[in-house]
Each structure stands twice: as C-alpha cells, then as structure tokens.
Design an enzyme around this catalytic site. Structure first.
Site, mmCIF file in Angstrom:
data_model
loop_
_atom_site.group_PDB
_atom_site.id
_atom_site.type_symbol
_atom_site.label_atom_id
_atom_site.label_comp_id
_atom_site.label_asym_id
_atom_site.label_seq_id
_atom_site.Cartn_x
_atom_site.Cartn_y
_atom_site.Cartn_z
ATOM 1 N N HIS A 195 -43.611 56.375 15.233
ATOM 2 C CA HIS A 195 -43.705 56.795 13.841
ATOM 3 C C HIS A 195 -43.692 55.636 12.856
ATOM 4 O O HIS A 195 -43.569 55.852 11.656
ATOM 5 C CB HIS A 195 -42.579 57.784 13.508
ATOM 6 C CG HIS A 195 -42.784 59.147 14.124
ATOM 7 N ND1 HIS A 195 -43.989 59.548 14.636
ATOM 8 C CD2 HIS A 195 -41.940 60.192 14.301
ATOM 9 C CE1 HIS A 195 -43.878 60.788 15.110
ATOM 10 N NE2 HIS A 195 -42.637 61.197 14.922
ATOM 11 N N GLY B 179 -39.494 54.732 24.833
ATOM 12 C CA GLY B 179 -38.873 55.203 23.603
ATOM 13 C C GLY B 179 -39.494 54.612 22.355
ATOM 14 O O GLY B 179 -40.037 53.509 22.385
ATOM 15 N N HIS C 289 -47.572 65.912 14.724
ATOM 16 C CA HIS C 289 -46.190 66.359 14.539
ATOM 17 C C HIS C 289 -45.461 65.465 13.540
ATOM 18 O O HIS C 289 -45.861 64.329 13.300
ATOM 19 C CB HIS C 289 -45.446 66.355 15.880
ATOM 20 C CG HIS C 289 -44.183 67.172 15.848
ATOM 21 N ND1 HIS C 289 -42.971 66.722 16.308
ATOM 22 C CD2 HIS C 289 -43.966 68.436 15.366
ATOM 23 C CE1 HIS C 289 -42.064 67.679 16.135
ATOM 24 N NE2 HIS C 289 -42.640 68.727 15.569
ATOM 25 N N GLY D 122 -47.174 60.765 23.243
ATOM 26 C CA GLY D 122 -45.729 60.885 23.046
ATOM 27 C C GLY D 122 -45.186 62.137 23.715
ATOM 28 O O GLY D 122 -45.135 63.222 23.143
ATOM 29 N N SER E 194 -50.311 53.806 24.066
ATOM 30 C CA SER E 194 -51.364 54.659 23.521
ATOM 31 C C SER E 194 -52.617 53.861 23.154
ATOM 32 O O SER E 194 -53.736 54.275 23.470
ATOM 33 C CB SER E 194 -50.808 55.379 22.288
ATOM 34 O OG SER E 194 -51.821 55.967 21.539
ATOM 35 N N PHE F 237 -37.893 67.434 20.549
ATOM 36 C CA PHE F 237 -37.828 67.594 19.099
ATOM 37 C C PHE F 237 -38.709 68.708 18.571
ATOM 38 O O PHE F 237 -38.745 68.953 17.373
ATOM 39 C CB PHE F 237 -38.188 66.252 18.441
ATOM 40 C CG PHE F 237 -37.422 65.101 19.043
ATOM 41 C CD1 PHE F 237 -36.098 64.876 18.686
ATOM 42 C CD2 PHE F 237 -37.991 64.293 20.015
ATOM 43 C CE1 PHE F 237 -35.369 63.850 19.258
ATOM 44 C CE2 PHE F 237 -37.269 63.264 20.595
ATOM 45 C CZ PHE F 237 -35.952 63.037 20.224
ATOM 46 N N ASP G 64 -47.814 62.673 18.706
ATOM 47 C CA ASP G 64 -46.360 62.729 18.478
ATOM 48 C C ASP G 64 -45.708 61.473 19.075
ATOM 49 O O ASP G 64 -44.669 61.541 19.706
ATOM 50 C CB ASP G 64 -45.793 64.006 19.123
ATOM 51 C CG ASP G 64 -44.383 64.312 18.649
ATOM 52 O OD1 ASP G 64 -43.971 63.783 17.594
ATOM 53 O OD2 ASP G 64 -43.690 65.084 19.331
HETATM 54 N N1 SAH Z 1 -43.518 65.246 22.058
HETATM 55 C C1 SAH Z 1 -42.119 65.090 22.452
HETATM 56 C C2 SAH Z 1 -41.388 64.018 21.687
HETATM 57 C C3 SAH Z 1 -42.058 62.667 21.671
HETATM 58 S S1 SAH Z 1 -40.955 61.403 21.087
HETATM 59 C C4 SAH Z 1 -41.405 66.431 22.251
HETATM 60 O O1 SAH Z 1 -41.634 67.061 21.219
HETATM 61 O O2 SAH Z 1 -40.664 66.847 23.109
HETATM 62 C C5 SAH Z 1 -42.055 60.058 20.940
HETATM 63 C C6 SAH Z 1 -42.498 59.421 22.244
HETATM 64 O O3 SAH Z 1 -43.555 58.520 21.948
HETATM 65 C C7 SAH Z 1 -41.420 58.615 22.972
HETATM 66 O O4 SAH Z 1 -41.223 59.127 24.269
HETATM 67 C C8 SAH Z 1 -42.002 57.184 23.032
HETATM 68 O O5 SAH Z 1 -41.771 56.510 24.266
HETATM 69 C C9 SAH Z 1 -43.476 57.419 22.832
HETATM 70 N N2 SAH Z 1 -44.198 56.313 22.197
HETATM 71 C C10 SAH Z 1 -43.904 55.694 21.034
HETATM 72 N N3 SAH Z 1 -44.817 54.750 20.759
HETATM 73 C C11 SAH Z 1 -45.728 54.768 21.770
HETATM 74 C C12 SAH Z 1 -46.913 54.022 22.053
HETATM 75 N N4 SAH Z 1 -47.352 53.077 21.219
HETATM 76 N N5 SAH Z 1 -47.573 54.295 23.210
HETATM 77 C C13 SAH Z 1 -47.142 55.250 24.055
HETATM 78 N N6 SAH Z 1 -46.031 56.001 23.830
HETATM 79 C C14 SAH Z 1 -45.331 55.760 22.701
HETATM 80 MG MG MG Z 2 -42.141 64.740 16.940
#
Ligand code: SAH
Ligand code: MG
Length: 221
Positions: free
Chosen positions: A142, A73, A167, A44, A122, A10, A139
C-alpha cells in the site's frame, strides 16, 4: 466447509461475496480468445482468506487463480508495523513468512487444483505476464510506489469485459491510506475502466471494450 473469515486476513464476508460476483462476471464474459475462461490474478494473498473466495468462484467458472505474493509481508506486517502477527515471523530467516499458512488454507479449503501460488514480487511477475486476465484483484503493498507499480504492471492485462477490483480504497483521507484510492482515480480517469460497484472498501471496475465493428457510432450530444 472452511469459513474464510476464520483465516487471518483483512477482507470482510461482504467484500468476499463481491469478489465472487466479480469472478462470475469477469471470467465468464471476458472476451478471451482462449478455449478456456481467462484466469483470476490476485496481487497480495497473505494467508489466503481472499483467495478462498476467489478460488471457489473460479472453480464454478471453470478457471483458476494465480495468487501472487512474495509472502514477506507489506510494510504494516513487519515487526512494529501495526498489523504485525508474531505467528508469521520466521526467526531463522529474520523475515515474515506467510507461505506455510497460505498453503495450509488452500489445502483445508480443498482448492489445491484451482489456486496456483506465484511466490515473488508483483512487478517482476507482471513484467513477464502475457495472458489476458478475467479478474485482477489488487490487494498488495500500500505504499504509493508499490500501488502504482501494480497499476502500471497489471492494468493492461485485464481482458475486455474483465474486472479490476481494488481493496482498501478510502475516499476520505481520514479513513485510511491514499495509494489504493490513487489507483482507483487513475483507472476511472483512464477511460478504460467503468466503476461498477463498491462494497466496503472494495472498488470494482469493468474493462470497457471498443464499440463492436459495424455497430452505429454513439450520437454526439
Ligand atoms: N488479500 C489478503 C490480504 C493481503 S495483505 C486478504 O484479504 O486476506 C497484502 C499482501 O501483499 C501481503 O501478504 C504482502 O506480502 C503482499 N505484498 C506486498 N507487496 C508486494 C509486492 N510488491 N509483491 C508481491 N506481494 C506483495
Ligand atoms: Mg486489503
């Protein structure tokens, strides 16, 4: 050379360049007392698009990237979530799984010695983390709960002179979700981070340190 924009994800190329600039700044100047430059932490990673930008810059700065993701995800990546991708559905587990794609990206980008995958939540990683971080790229999830968990868990780990990059910060509600913007507002209001740059929806802030000892106090106007 692998073009990160061919990897599912993204982040725009301009935002990727801004992340690379953040690493050059935050990891070179981060006032870490360690003999090696402070690391990058990415919250992320998904399929590794953003991680490639961070990893290349980290190699140039002589440091590494800890790429934290449970690879199951976010809400929007679940079936019917709007950004779901059937390529990453593990039917046997009945869960999303982006770890194989992430690993493939890092191998193809020749970054296996620079990028270290931390597979887990996280908040769980943050609670045990002790190393000052040169660049924290947020990132991950959300939802407001997850975004605030990332802020509370990780902001205190950013080294003096280090960088916090968030992000998907939309300043106007009609453009997108609010939680990353809420985190940005908290960071700016904390007095601990100064806004530095904004590229696309990437908001870059710098961790402000205390006034150096023996330097004159700022004149009160
Ligand atoms: N930075 C990437 C996109 C990240 S999408 C890019 O720009 O290419 C968001 C990611 O955050 C997803 O892969 C999801 O698995 C991860 N995610 C969401 N909540 C999370 C959490 N609480 N702990 C760890 N990873 C998480
Ligand atoms: Mg993003």
């Amino acid at each position: 050379m692998l073009d990160p924009q061919t990897i599912p994800g993204f982040l725009t190329a301009e935002e990727g360049q801004a992340l690379a600039d953040a690493v050059a700044l935050g990891c070179a100047d981060g006032a870490s007392r360690s003999p090696v430059p402070p690391p990058v932490v990415e919250i992320g990673a998904y399929c590794g698009r953003s991680t490639v930008y961070l990893g290349r810059a980290a190699r140039a700065a002589g440091t590494v990237v800890y790429a934290v993701d449970h690879h199951r995800g976010s809400e929007e990546h679940q079936p019917g979530g709007g950004y779901d991708d059937p390529r990453f559905w593990d039917a046997e587990a009945g869960r999303v799984d982006t770890l194989p794609a992430f690993r493939d990206t890092i191998r193809r980008a020749d970054l296996e010695d620079v990028v270290l995958a931390v597979v887990g939540s996280s908040a769980v990683v943050a609670a045990r983390w002790t190393t000052p971080v040169g660049v924290l790229f947020v990132d991950g999830g959300h939802s407001l709960a997850t975004a605030l968990e990332d802020w509370r868990g990780w902001a205190g780990h950013v080294a003096m002179g280090g960088v916090l990059a968030i992000h998907d910060v939309f300043h106007r509600p009609e453009e997108g979700g609010r939680p990353p913007h809420e985190v940005f507002l908290r960071a700016a209001a904390s007095g601990l981070f100064d806004p530095l740059a904004r590229v696309g929806t990437l908001q870059v802030l710098r961790r402000v340190g205390p006034r150096p000892l023996h330097a004159p106090a700022p004149v009160q106007g």
